[in-house]
Design a protein around this motif. Structure first.
Motif, PDB file in Angstrom:
ATOM      1  N   UNK A  33      -0.769   9.554 -12.528  1.00 51.92           N
ATOM      2  CA  UNK A  33      -2.214   9.314 -12.699  1.00 51.92           C
ATOM      3  C   UNK A  33      -2.606   9.549 -14.153  1.00 51.92           C
ATOM      4  N   UNK A  84       0.819  -1.219   0.000  1.00 58.56           N
ATOM      5  CA  UNK A  84       0.000   0.000   0.000  1.00 58.56           C
ATOM      6  C   UNK A  84       0.849   1.265   0.000  1.00 58.56           C
ATOM      7  N   UNK A  85       1.986   1.210   0.690  1.00 59.94           N
ATOM      8  CA  UNK A  85       2.887   2.363   0.644  1.00 59.94           C
ATOM      9  C   UNK A  85       3.216   2.721  -0.794  1.00 59.94           C
ATOM     10  N   UNK A 136      -5.053  -1.290  -7.174  1.00 62.33           N
ATOM     11  CA  UNK A 136      -6.091  -0.286  -6.919  1.00 62.33           C
ATOM     12  C   UNK A 136      -7.222  -0.911  -6.120  1.00 62.33           C
ATOM     13  N   UNK A 145      -6.234  -0.901  -2.662  1.00 60.44           N
ATOM     14  CA  UNK A 145      -6.338   0.456  -2.115  1.00 60.44           C
ATOM     15  C   UNK A 145      -7.788   0.769  -1.754  1.00 60.44           C
ATOM     16  N   UNK A 146      -8.673   0.432  -2.664  1.00 64.64           N
ATOM     17  CA  UNK A 146     -10.093   0.690  -2.417  1.00 64.64           C
ATOM     18  C   UNK A 146     -10.564  -0.126  -1.217  1.00 64.64           C
ATOM     19  N   UNK A 194      -0.092   3.836  -2.952  1.00 62.55           N
ATOM     20  CA  UNK A 194      -0.558   5.198  -2.696  1.00 62.55           C
ATOM     21  C   UNK A 194       0.490   6.224  -3.133  1.00 62.55           C
ATOM     22  N   UNK A 195       1.739   5.895  -2.879  1.00 62.88           N
ATOM     23  CA  UNK A 195       2.806   6.815  -3.265  1.00 62.88           C
ATOM     24  C   UNK A 195       2.842   7.005  -4.780  1.00 62.88           C
ATOM     25  N   UNK A 213       0.379   6.712  -6.775  1.00 61.75           N
ATOM     26  CA  UNK A 213      -0.828   7.423  -7.205  1.00 61.75           C
ATOM     27  C   UNK A 213      -0.807   8.895  -6.814  1.00 61.75           C
ATOM     28  N   UNK A 214       0.152   9.279  -5.999  1.00 66.48           N
ATOM     29  CA  UNK A 214       0.180  10.648  -5.486  1.00 66.48           C
ATOM     30  C   UNK A 214       0.751  11.659  -6.479  1.00 66.48           C
ATOM     31  N   UNK A 215       1.126  11.203  -7.641  1.00 67.51           N
ATOM     32  CA  UNK A 215       1.709  12.105  -8.636  1.00 67.51           C
ATOM     33  C   UNK A 215       0.790  12.249  -9.849  1.00 67.51           C
ATOM     34  N   UNK A 216       0.506  13.492 -10.236  1.00 67.03           N
ATOM     35  CA  UNK A 216      -0.446  13.730 -11.331  1.00 67.03           C
ATOM     36  C   UNK A 216       0.039  13.189 -12.675  1.00 67.03           C
ATOM     37  N   UNK A 232      -1.686   6.508 -16.093  1.00 65.36           N
ATOM     38  CA  UNK A 232      -2.678   5.463 -15.842  1.00 65.36           C
ATOM     39  C   UNK A 232      -3.923   5.702 -16.688  1.00 65.36           C
TER      40      UNK A 232
END
Lengths: 126, 126
Positions: free
Chosen positions: A26, A13-14, A84, A87-88, A17-18, A20-23, A29
């Motif tokens: 994303x 998860x680290x 994902x 994460x959800x 999430x990490x 996914x934290x960058x635009x 993706x």
DNA sequence: TTTTAATATAACCATATAGTTATGGAACGT
DNA sequence: ACGTTCCATAACTATATGGTTATATTAAAA
């Protein structure tokens, strides 16, 4: 025991999430959702060098969010969204906190109650 | 227009995912799910200094994941999960990629079709 | 064979992150 | 008034992150 088989291989998860934290990531993706693409294709929408995109891809790959394969001299990436889901799953523990107004909360609690009673059934409500 | 009212005030996915990418912060969130807590309470389960926890709380606050208020000389934090909802909303765009095997995909596509027709229903095959 | 296209990798840089210790302030108990 | 509890903030450090340019590699193309 190491959590065999299944869909996920570790799913950190680290890292997820990490990643996914960058635009930019994303965005990558989002692009991959419409089909596999080579590094050059993925780099094109961004004002950024190709090595920068390669780095982002490596981050996504380590998070398990993309897979990569070689086609001639191109490296194709494809979306792998299993992390994902994890994460959800984690996030949805806190679903009950998503609602602010009390009447909405009532609705959710009602839903949760229904789910409990009715786990493996089919329901055709309206 | 600035997206008035509603549940969320900006909800920055960068900040949200970034905040969630740390296990200490996810631990804090888990703790807050069982009730508001002071900084000391939150710090106790971790082998980490109090200022470190204060920093984590600041990160969570900036992401909109917690709210803070003062009670005497204690600073209480409370979970605010609206940003999680936004995160889930973003993630669920990719639900169709969560499944690997084709028969599972078939199931999902069937579900999606049903959902379209029937927004408020639940379906769970077995 | 030479050139070009597609990509990785290395080396470097600036900034961010995650921790530390030290210190200070506000409110409480005595 | 005094010490203690609870916490924030500052200053510092080490490592991570996100970008760059330069260079190497590999396969296609000419």
């Amino acid at each position: 025991m190491e959590r065999v088989g299944y869909t996920n291989e570790q799913v950190n998860l680290d890292a997820v999430f990490s990643a996914l934290a960058d635009p930019t990531r994303r965005g990558i993706i989002a692009r991959l959702a419409s089909g596999d693409a080579a590094v050059g294709d993925l780099a094109e929408p961004f004002e950024m060098s190709q090595p920068a995109i390669s780095k982002h891809l490596k981050v996504l790959e380590k998070a398990g969010l993309i897979g990569r394969r070689i086609d001639k001299q191109r490296r194709l990436s494809s979306l792998k969204a299993e992390p994902m889901k994890e994460a959800v799953n984690w996030l949805e523990q806190y679903k009950e906190f998503w609602l602010t107004s009390f009447d909405q909360l009532d609705v959710l609690l009602e839903e949760l109650k229904t789910e409990e009673v009715n786990l493996a059934s089919q329901k055709k409500g309206e």
